[in-house]
Write an enzyme that holds these catalytic residues in place. Sequence first.
Site, PDB file in Angstrom:
ATOM      1  N   GLY A 226       0.874  -1.034  -0.047  1.00  0.00           N
ATOM      2  CA  GLY A 226      -0.002   0.180   0.237  1.00  0.00           C
ATOM      3  C   GLY A 226       1.095   0.914   0.195  1.00  0.00           C
ATOM      4  CB  CYS A 227       0.239   4.561   1.783  1.00  0.00           C
ATOM      5  SG  CYS A 227       1.838   5.757   2.029  1.00  0.00           S
ATOM      6  CG  PHE A 228       6.103   4.323  -1.572  1.00  0.00           C
ATOM      7  CD1 PHE A 228       5.607   5.867  -0.441  1.00  0.00           C
ATOM      8  CD2 PHE A 228       6.137   5.121  -2.596  1.00  0.00           C
ATOM      9  CE1 PHE A 228       5.563   7.025  -1.303  1.00  0.00           C
ATOM     10  CE2 PHE A 228       5.850   5.228  -3.900  1.00  0.00           C
ATOM     11  CZ  PHE A 228       5.838   6.995  -3.095  1.00  0.00           C
TER      12      PHE A 228
END
Length: 181
Positions: free
Chosen positions: A17-19
Amino acid sequence: MNQQSDHSLEKATFAGGCFWCMEGPFSALQGVEQVRAGYCGGTTQNPSYKEVCTGQTGHYEAVQIQFNPHVIPYSRLLDVFWHQIDPTDPSGQFYDKGSQYKTAIFYHNSDQKNEAYESKKKLEASGLFDKPIVTDIIRATRFFEAEEYHQEYHVKSENQYKAYRSQSGRDQFLEIHWGAK
């Protein structure tokens, strides 16, 4: 992170998902020398964040980790990865939806591939989730580093990062399903 000669380091690449939410957990581990946010798995050369966010490049937001396998085994990195995500969500992670936010393990060699599949089987057999584990296991392709303002965002913009992470539902999910943040 320790200074180590590059010849003894290996790479691991994970999409969760969001890094921004994936950098911190790996950066804190002994034996991890570097964690970089970026994009993997797509077809566009040198994509920008804006391009990846459209979902049209085929890239996943990912982190690439340089680690010393004599200090931390790949299996430990896999364990940390699983404990940062919802492995049952086929459409992204928490409130970030789209193909660029799906989860994946990008393997760099046959040993990593085998370990990744084994860890996924173990998770499936554990009974922790009542839905299928949908995290992809994919041969690593070229990794493109994200723009510098994304690197170590959890440190550079700590308050904004904490607010984003809390509001996304990630922390609540991790506490319920994994017993930790």
